[in-house]
Design a protein around this motif. Structure first.
Motif, PDB file in Angstrom:
ATOM      1  N   GLY A 137       0.810  -1.217   0.000  1.00  0.00           N
ATOM      2  CA  GLY A 137       0.000   0.000   0.000  1.00  0.00           C
ATOM      3  C   GLY A 137       0.839   1.260   0.000  1.00  0.00           C
ATOM      4  N   ILE A 138       0.154   2.365  -0.243  1.00  0.00           N
ATOM      5  CA  ILE A 138       0.797   3.676  -0.295  1.00  0.00           C
ATOM      6  C   ILE A 138       0.125   4.567   0.736  1.00  0.00           C
ATOM      7  N   GLU A 139       0.919   5.333   1.445  1.00  0.00           N
ATOM      8  CA  GLU A 139       0.351   6.243   2.432  1.00  0.00           C
ATOM      9  C   GLU A 139      -0.501   7.298   1.742  1.00  0.00           C
ATOM     10  N   LYS A 140      -1.568   7.688   2.410  1.00  0.00           N
ATOM     11  CA  LYS A 140      -2.556   8.625   1.873  1.00  0.00           C
ATOM     12  C   LYS A 140      -1.913   9.899   1.306  1.00  0.00           C
ATOM     13  N   GLU A 141      -0.925  10.429   2.018  1.00  0.00           N
ATOM     14  CA  GLU A 141      -0.276  11.681   1.600  1.00  0.00           C
ATOM     15  C   GLU A 141       0.515  11.512   0.304  1.00  0.00           C
ATOM     16  N   MET A 142       0.917  10.312  -0.013  1.00  0.00           N
ATOM     17  CA  MET A 142       1.764  10.078  -1.187  1.00  0.00           C
ATOM     18  C   MET A 142       0.975   9.746  -2.445  1.00  0.00           C
ATOM     19  N   ILE A 143      -0.275   9.358  -2.315  1.00  0.00           N
ATOM     20  CA  ILE A 143      -1.065   8.940  -3.488  1.00  0.00           C
ATOM     21  C   ILE A 143      -1.108  10.034  -4.544  1.00  0.00           C
ATOM     22  N   GLN A 144      -1.279  11.281  -4.131  1.00  0.00           N
ATOM     23  CA  GLN A 144      -1.377  12.375  -5.092  1.00  0.00           C
ATOM     24  C   GLN A 144      -0.080  12.626  -5.853  1.00  0.00           C
ATOM     25  N   MET A 145       1.031  12.029  -5.398  1.00  0.00           N
ATOM     26  CA  MET A 145       2.323  12.266  -6.038  1.00  0.00           C
ATOM     27  C   MET A 145       2.784  11.124  -6.945  1.00  0.00           C
ATOM     28  N   VAL A 146       2.055  10.006  -7.011  1.00  0.00           N
ATOM     29  CA  VAL A 146       2.564   8.832  -7.724  1.00  0.00           C
ATOM     30  C   VAL A 146       2.796   9.064  -9.214  1.00  0.00           C
ATOM     31  N   PHE A 147       2.124  10.040  -9.808  1.00  0.00           N
ATOM     32  CA  PHE A 147       2.309  10.310 -11.235  1.00  0.00           C
ATOM     33  C   PHE A 147       3.294  11.455 -11.494  1.00  0.00           C
ATOM     34  N   ASP A 148       3.856  12.036 -10.424  1.00  0.00           N
ATOM     35  CA  ASP A 148       4.830  13.117 -10.570  1.00  0.00           C
ATOM     36  C   ASP A 148       6.166  12.565 -11.080  1.00  0.00           C
ATOM     37  N   PRO A 149       6.797  13.288 -12.003  1.00  0.00           N
ATOM     38  CA  PRO A 149       8.115  12.845 -12.472  1.00  0.00           C
ATOM     39  C   PRO A 149       9.111  12.729 -11.317  1.00  0.00           C
ATOM     40  N   PHE A 150       9.865  11.668 -11.348  1.00  0.00           N
ATOM     41  CA  PHE A 150      10.948  11.394 -10.405  1.00  0.00           C
ATOM     42  C   PHE A 150      10.487  11.065  -8.985  1.00  0.00           C
ATOM     43  N   PHE A 151       9.176  10.912  -8.774  1.00  0.00           N
ATOM     44  CA  PHE A 151       8.700  10.477  -7.453  1.00  0.00           C
ATOM     45  C   PHE A 151       8.701   8.959  -7.407  1.00  0.00           C
ATOM     46  N   SER A 152       9.251   8.407  -6.364  1.00  0.00           N
ATOM     47  CA  SER A 152       9.230   6.963  -6.175  1.00  0.00           C
ATOM     48  C   SER A 152       9.240   6.645  -4.692  1.00  0.00           C
ATOM     49  N   THR A 153       8.545   5.608  -4.330  1.00  0.00           N
ATOM     50  CA  THR A 153       8.569   5.144  -2.941  1.00  0.00           C
ATOM     51  C   THR A 153       9.655   4.091  -2.758  1.00  0.00           C
ATOM     52  N   LYS A 154      10.336   3.746  -3.853  1.00  0.00           N
ATOM     53  CA  LYS A 154      11.353   2.689  -3.800  1.00  0.00           C
ATOM     54  C   LYS A 154      12.736   3.261  -4.090  1.00  0.00           C
ATOM     55  N   GLU A 155      13.724   2.729  -3.388  1.00  0.00           N
ATOM     56  CA  GLU A 155      15.104   3.126  -3.659  1.00  0.00           C
ATOM     57  C   GLU A 155      15.517   2.595  -5.024  1.00  0.00           C
ATOM     58  N   LYS A 156      16.462   3.259  -5.645  1.00  0.00           N
ATOM     59  CA  LYS A 156      17.027   2.844  -6.925  1.00  0.00           C
ATOM     60  C   LYS A 156      16.013   2.832  -8.069  1.00  0.00           C
ATOM     61  N   HIS A 157      14.940   3.607  -7.958  1.00  0.00           N
ATOM     62  CA  HIS A 157      13.972   3.721  -9.045  1.00  0.00           C
ATOM     63  C   HIS A 157      13.965   5.152  -9.542  1.00  0.00           C
ATOM     64  N   LYS A 158      13.721   5.295 -10.837  1.00  0.00           N
ATOM     65  CA  LYS A 158      13.765   6.604 -11.472  1.00  0.00           C
ATOM     66  C   LYS A 158      12.509   7.425 -11.228  1.00  0.00           C
ATOM     67  N   GLY A 159      11.389   6.762 -10.955  1.00  0.00           N
ATOM     68  CA  GLY A 159      10.150   7.486 -10.740  1.00  0.00           C
ATOM     69  C   GLY A 159       9.532   8.004 -12.023  1.00  0.00           C
ATOM     70  N   LEU A 160       9.863   7.395 -13.154  1.00  0.00           N
ATOM     71  CA  LEU A 160       9.291   7.841 -14.428  1.00  0.00           C
ATOM     72  C   LEU A 160       8.230   6.881 -14.975  1.00  0.00           C
ATOM     73  N   GLY A 161       8.144   5.692 -14.444  1.00  0.00           N
ATOM     74  CA  GLY A 161       7.227   4.686 -14.977  1.00  0.00           C
ATOM     75  C   GLY A 161       5.774   5.100 -14.924  1.00  0.00           C
ATOM     76  N   LEU A 162       5.294   5.508 -13.753  1.00  0.00           N
ATOM     77  CA  LEU A 162       3.888   5.908 -13.641  1.00  0.00           C
ATOM     78  C   LEU A 162       3.634   7.261 -14.301  1.00  0.00           C
ATOM     79  N   THR A 163       4.655   8.107 -14.355  1.00  0.00           N
ATOM     80  CA  THR A 163       4.527   9.383 -15.074  1.00  0.00           C
ATOM     81  C   THR A 163       4.291   9.117 -16.559  1.00  0.00           C
ATOM     82  N   THR A 164       5.046   8.190 -17.113  1.00  0.00           N
ATOM     83  CA  THR A 164       4.889   7.815 -18.520  1.00  0.00           C
ATOM     84  C   THR A 164       3.523   7.165 -18.746  1.00  0.00           C
ATOM     85  N   ALA A 165       3.119   6.285 -17.845  1.00  0.00           N
ATOM     86  CA  ALA A 165       1.812   5.634 -17.965  1.00  0.00           C
ATOM     87  C   ALA A 165       0.697   6.684 -17.984  1.00  0.00           C
TER      88      ALA A 165
END
Length: 173
Positions: free
Chosen positions: A127-155
Motif C-alpha cells: 500500500g501507499i500512504e494517503k499523503e503520497m497517493i497524489q504524487m505517484v504520477f509526478d516525475p521522479f517520485f518513487s517510494t522505492k530506492e534505486k527507481h527513477k520514478g518515471l514509470g507511472l509518469t509515462t503511464a
C-alpha cells in the motif's frame, strides 16, 4: 554478465520512456485487443521481476474494441503492472478486470462522455500512504530506492494522450 544485462535493460527502459515523451502526437493507433496486450505484459514480467506473477482475470464478454498505439500502451501497462507486482515483494495475486463503461458528464471525470473500456488492476501489496497517493504520477517520485520514478509518469501521459484517465486508490498495509 548479470550486472551488464540489468544495466542494458535499465538503459532500454529509460530510452523507451524518453522516446515516448519525445514523440507526443506521433502515434500509430489501430484496433488491438486490450486483453492480448495485458496478457503479453503479464507474461513478459516474471523474468524481469525474478518471481512469478499470479493473475486472476475477469474479462467482460463482448469487450468493445479500442484503438491505441500498442507500443505506448504496452509501456503504460507494463509500468503499472510492474509497480503493482513490486509492491508484493513476497509474491501475491494480481487481479485484472476489463469492462465496458459509458461515461457521462454527471460522473465528473476528466474525460469526454462516451464509450470506454475500464481496466482495473488490483494488487495486494504493502500500500501507499494517503499523503503520497497524489504524487505517484509526478516525475521522479518513487517510494522505492534505486527507481527513477518515471514509470507511472509515462503511464499517466500515455493514457491521457489516448483520451483516457487513470486513478489510484490505496491504503497503507
Amino acid at each position: 554478465l548479470e550486472k551488464s544485462e540489468k544495466s542494458a535493460i535499465r538503459a532500454k527502459e529509460l530510452t523507451t520512456l524518453l522516446h515516448t515523451f519525445s514523440r507526443k502526437g506521433a502515434s500509430y493507433r489501430k484496433n488491438i485487443s486490450l486483453v492480448n496486450l495485458l496478457q503479453d505484459v503479464v507474461n513478459d514480467l516474471p523474468e524481469e521481476l525474478g518471481f512469478p506473477v499470479l493473475c486472476q482475470w475477469n474479462i467482460e464478454v463482448d469487450l468493445w474494441p479500442v484503438e491505441f498505439d500498442r507500443d505506448q500502451m504496452y509501456s503504460a501497462f507494463r509500468n503499472i503492472i510492474k509497480n503493482a507486482c513490486e509492491s508484493m515483494p513476497t509474491g501475491g495475486m494480481l487481479e485484472i478486470a476489463l469492462e465496458n463503461v459509458i461515461i457521462s458528464e454527471k460522473m465528473h471525470l476528466p474525460i469526454k462522455s462516451g464509450s470506454y473500456v475500464k481496466i482495473i488492476i488490483i494488487d495486494h501489496g504493502t500500500g501507499i500512504e494517503k499523503e503520497m497517493i497524489q504524487m505517484v504520477f509526478d516525475p521522479f517520485f518513487s517510494t522505492k530506492e534505486k527507481h527513477k520514478g518515471l514509470g507511472l509518469t509515462t503511464a499517466f501521459s500515455n493514457i491521457r494522450d489516448h483520451q483516457g484517465t487513470i486513478e489510484v486508490e490505496s491504503k497503507k498495509g
